[in-house]
Design a protein around this motif. Structure first.
Motif, PDB file in Angstrom:
ATOM      1  N   GLU A  49       0.829  -1.210   0.000  1.00  0.00           N
ATOM      2  CA  GLU A  49       0.000   0.000   0.000  1.00  0.00           C
ATOM      3  C   GLU A  49       0.860   1.256   0.000  1.00  0.00           C
ATOM      4  N   SER A  50       1.979   1.218   0.713  1.00  0.00           N
ATOM      5  CA  SER A  50       2.879   2.373   0.748  1.00  0.00           C
ATOM      6  C   SER A  50       3.500   2.639  -0.612  1.00  0.00           C
ATOM      7  N   LEU A  51       3.868   1.557  -1.308  1.00  0.00           N
ATOM      8  CA  LEU A  51       4.531   1.699  -2.605  1.00  0.00           C
ATOM      9  C   LEU A  51       3.544   1.810  -3.761  1.00  0.00           C
ATOM     10  N   GLY A  52       2.310   1.375  -3.532  1.00  0.00           N
ATOM     11  CA  GLY A  52       1.324   1.406  -4.603  1.00  0.00           C
ATOM     12  C   GLY A  52       1.569   0.373  -5.664  1.00  0.00           C
ATOM     13  N   ASP A  53       2.201  -0.768  -5.280  1.00  0.00           N
ATOM     14  CA  ASP A  53       2.510  -1.832  -6.234  1.00  0.00           C
ATOM     15  C   ASP A  53       2.295  -3.190  -5.590  1.00  0.00           C
ATOM     16  N   LYS A  54       1.933  -4.164  -6.409  1.00  0.00           N
ATOM     17  CA  LYS A  54       1.851  -5.552  -5.970  1.00  0.00           C
ATOM     18  C   LYS A  54       3.261  -6.126  -5.968  1.00  0.00           C
ATOM     19  N   LEU A  55       3.723  -6.611  -4.806  1.00  0.00           N
ATOM     20  CA  LEU A  55       5.097  -7.066  -4.672  1.00  0.00           C
ATOM     21  C   LEU A  55       5.234  -8.582  -4.687  1.00  0.00           C
ATOM     22  N   VAL A  56       4.215  -9.300  -4.211  1.00  0.00           N
ATOM     23  CA  VAL A  56       4.323 -10.751  -4.112  1.00  0.00           C
ATOM     24  C   VAL A  56       3.052 -11.413  -4.647  1.00  0.00           C
ATOM     25  N   GLU A  57       3.213 -12.637  -5.132  1.00  0.00           N
ATOM     26  CA  GLU A  57       2.090 -13.472  -5.547  1.00  0.00           C
ATOM     27  C   GLU A  57       2.217 -14.805  -4.833  1.00  0.00           C
ATOM     28  N   ARG A  58       1.111 -15.271  -4.279  1.00  0.00           N
ATOM     29  CA  ARG A  58       1.144 -16.549  -3.577  1.00  0.00           C
ATOM     30  C   ARG A  58       0.967 -17.687  -4.575  1.00  0.00           C
ATOM     31  N   ARG A  59       1.883 -18.680  -4.503  1.00  0.00           N
ATOM     32  CA  ARG A  59       1.823 -19.860  -5.360  1.00  0.00           C
ATOM     33  C   ARG A  59       1.742 -21.112  -4.476  1.00  0.00           C
ATOM     34  N   PRO A  60       1.373 -22.261  -5.044  1.00  0.00           N
ATOM     35  CA  PRO A  60       1.307 -23.490  -4.239  1.00  0.00           C
ATOM     36  C   PRO A  60       2.619 -23.832  -3.543  1.00  0.00           C
ATOM     37  N   ASP A  61       3.750 -23.476  -4.163  1.00  0.00           N
ATOM     38  CA  ASP A  61       5.046 -23.804  -3.580  1.00  0.00           C
ATOM     39  C   ASP A  61       5.659 -22.649  -2.795  1.00  0.00           C
ATOM     40  N   GLY A  62       4.896 -21.611  -2.520  1.00  0.00           N
ATOM     41  CA  GLY A  62       5.422 -20.488  -1.760  1.00  0.00           C
ATOM     42  C   GLY A  62       5.080 -19.161  -2.406  1.00  0.00           C
ATOM     43  N   TYR A  63       5.823 -18.145  -2.044  1.00  0.00           N
ATOM     44  CA  TYR A  63       5.581 -16.808  -2.571  1.00  0.00           C
ATOM     45  C   TYR A  63       6.568 -16.492  -3.683  1.00  0.00           C
ATOM     46  N   ARG A  64       6.050 -15.844  -4.705  1.00  0.00           N
ATOM     47  CA  ARG A  64       6.900 -15.426  -5.827  1.00  0.00           C
ATOM     48  C   ARG A  64       6.830 -13.909  -5.935  1.00  0.00           C
ATOM     49  N   THR A  66       6.829 -10.366  -7.742  1.00  0.00           N
ATOM     50  CA  THR A  66       6.499  -9.756  -9.027  1.00  0.00           C
ATOM     51  C   THR A  66       7.721  -8.988  -9.512  1.00  0.00           C
ATOM     52  N   PRO A  67       7.734  -8.509 -10.760  1.00  0.00           N
ATOM     53  CA  PRO A  67       8.850  -7.657 -11.198  1.00  0.00           C
ATOM     54  C   PRO A  67       9.066  -6.459 -10.275  1.00  0.00           C
ATOM     55  N   ALA A  68       7.969  -5.839  -9.827  1.00  0.00           N
ATOM     56  CA  ALA A  68       8.106  -4.735  -8.881  1.00  0.00           C
ATOM     57  C   ALA A  68       8.696  -5.227  -7.568  1.00  0.00           C
ATOM     58  N   GLY A  69       8.334  -6.458  -7.174  1.00  0.00           N
ATOM     59  CA  GLY A  69       8.873  -7.025  -5.949  1.00  0.00           C
ATOM     60  C   GLY A  69      10.360  -7.318  -6.039  1.00  0.00           C
ATOM     61  N   GLU A  70      10.802  -7.814  -7.202  1.00  0.00           N
ATOM     62  CA  GLU A  70      12.236  -8.074  -7.386  1.00  0.00           C
ATOM     63  C   GLU A  70      13.030  -6.779  -7.264  1.00  0.00           C
ATOM     64  N   HIS A  71      12.520  -5.711  -7.869  1.00  0.00           N
ATOM     65  CA  HIS A  71      13.192  -4.409  -7.758  1.00  0.00           C
ATOM     66  C   HIS A  71      13.184  -3.929  -6.313  1.00  0.00           C
ATOM     67  N   ALA A  72      12.044  -4.077  -5.650  1.00  0.00           N
ATOM     68  CA  ALA A  72      11.943  -3.633  -4.265  1.00  0.00           C
ATOM     69  C   ALA A  72      12.874  -4.422  -3.356  1.00  0.00           C
ATOM     70  N   LEU A  73      13.054  -5.720  -3.644  1.00  0.00           N
ATOM     71  CA  LEU A  73      13.943  -6.544  -2.826  1.00  0.00           C
ATOM     72  C   LEU A  73      15.385  -6.049  -2.906  1.00  0.00           C
ATOM     73  N   GLN A  74      15.816  -5.691  -4.107  1.00  0.00           N
ATOM     74  CA  GLN A  74      17.169  -5.180  -4.268  1.00  0.00           C
ATOM     75  C   GLN A  74      17.354  -3.880  -3.499  1.00  0.00           C
ATOM     76  N   VAL A  75      16.388  -2.991  -3.613  1.00  0.00           N
ATOM     77  CA  VAL A  75      16.478  -1.711  -2.901  1.00  0.00           C
ATOM     78  C   VAL A  75      16.414  -1.936  -1.399  1.00  0.00           C
ATOM     79  N   ALA A  76      15.549  -2.863  -0.949  1.00  0.00           N
ATOM     80  CA  ALA A  76      15.429  -3.148   0.475  1.00  0.00           C
ATOM     81  C   ALA A  76      16.747  -3.695   1.031  1.00  0.00           C
ATOM     82  N   ALA A  77      17.425  -4.547   0.253  1.00  0.00           N
ATOM     83  CA  ALA A  77      18.715  -5.075   0.695  1.00  0.00           C
ATOM     84  C   ALA A  77      19.746  -3.964   0.831  1.00  0.00           C
ATOM     85  N   GLU A  78      19.728  -3.009  -0.092  1.00  0.00           N
ATOM     86  CA  GLU A  78      20.642  -1.874  -0.005  1.00  0.00           C
ATOM     87  C   GLU A  78      20.316  -1.012   1.211  1.00  0.00           C
ATOM     88  N   MET A  79      19.029  -0.869   1.530  1.00  0.00           N
ATOM     89  CA  MET A  79      18.631  -0.137   2.730  1.00  0.00           C
ATOM     90  C   MET A  79      19.156  -0.840   3.986  1.00  0.00           C
TER      91      MET A  79
END
Length: 297
Positions: A49-64, A66-79
């Motif tokens: 909600e803060s970013l205004g983007d869908k970051l994760v999708e739930r799959r039978p084998d776990g969470y995947r 999204t492209p926005a989520g992959e970008h956010a993960l990289q930035v979060a790691a740098e933070m």
């Protein structure tokens, strides 16, 4: 969700998302952060909600992600790295190095070599915490499942910094009676990898060069194979550092042996100057350098 109004970020939301990006499941994330599942889910939703983007999708084998989520993960790691750097000097003296460094290595290398060496650095730096995990196959540093990876084989990931640690030579080890049989020319009996790990380089090499020999016991890693060989189950093809270190094993004069394999240390480029990671990297490199004779033929 992209049309929603963005709001200020909450670091706890980012922290939960970073852990979910590493573990890819609510339960593993909740265990790692010692919170309940609902808290993780609520924090992820809050970050979306803060970013205004869908970051994760739930799959039978776990969470995947999204492209926005992959970008956010990289930035979060740098933070996360920036936050760690704020809490300690850029150049860490023994009494100022504080934080957790996560290392991943193959099971035998972790248990048979790295474990003892890494406890030394925690004694030197009381504020430094080590998380040592094992995997036969490579894990993803890009997903931030570990800060440092030690791997055997070729350096192939162009997105990571790779540092050579040396080479690992191999030989056949077992109890004296098993060695005597093989050295008299009898068909050797082996200890090898189980079916699930049958594609490992050592398993394929052994099958190719000793096709008529029986594999009497199968284990998923070299530690299990070494214990089985020490109990008389057969000869195990082991790295010398392990065969020389465990009691009850004798090096057999059985030919041929596979060629040595290179050992590499991997780290993400953006982490190479983090004081804690840099200190552990240097300690691992020094430990391998001091033990060259243990690994060589």
């Amino acid at each position: 969700m992209t049309d929603r109004k963005r709001t200020a970020l909450d670091w706890q939301d980012v922290r939960m998302f970073l852990a979910l990006g590493r573990y890819r499941s609510l339960s593993a994330t909740a265990r790692a952060l010692q919170v309940n599942h609902a808290t993780v889910a609520r924090r992820i939703q809050s970050l979306e909600e803060s970013l205004g983007d869908k970051l994760v999708e739930r799959r039978p084998d776990g969470y995947r992600l999204t492209p926005a989520g992959e970008h956010a993960l990289q930035v979060a790691a740098e933070m996360e790295v920036a936050a760690q750097n704020l809490s300690r000097p850029a150049i860490g003296a023994p009494d100022t190095l504080r934080g957790l460094v996560r290392i991943n290595a193959p099971p035998a290398l972790a248990q048979g070599f790295l474990l003892a060496r890494l406890t030394e650095i925690t004694a030197t730096h009381p504020g430094l915490d080590i998380d040592l995990a094992t995997d036969l196959r490579s894990i993803s540093l890009s997903r931030h499942k570990a800060d440092i990876a030690v791997r055997v084989g070729h350096a192939v990931d162009a997105d990571l910094i790779a540092k050579p640690l040396g080479s690992m030579a191999f030989g056949f080890y077992g109890i004296a009676a098993q060695c005597d049989r093989a050295e008299r020319g009898e068909l050797p009996t082996f200890v090898g990898y189980n079916e699930e790990s049958g594609d490992m380089p050592g398993a394929e090499w052994l099958t190719r060069h000793f096709p008529r020999s029986r594999i009497a016991f199968r284990g998923e890693n070299h530690i299990m194979q070494a214990i089985a060989a020490g109990n008389g189950a057969g000869l195990a093809l082991l790295p010398h550092y392990l065969g020389r270190s465990l009691p009850g094993l004798t090096l057999c004069t059985l030919e041929p042996a596979p060629p040595p394999r290179d050992i590499w240390l991997f780290v993400r480029r953006q982490d190479r100057n983090v004081a804690t990671i840099r200190a552990v990297m240097q300690h691992v490199q020094d430990s391998f350098k001091a033990s060259e004779g243990l690994f060589s033929a």
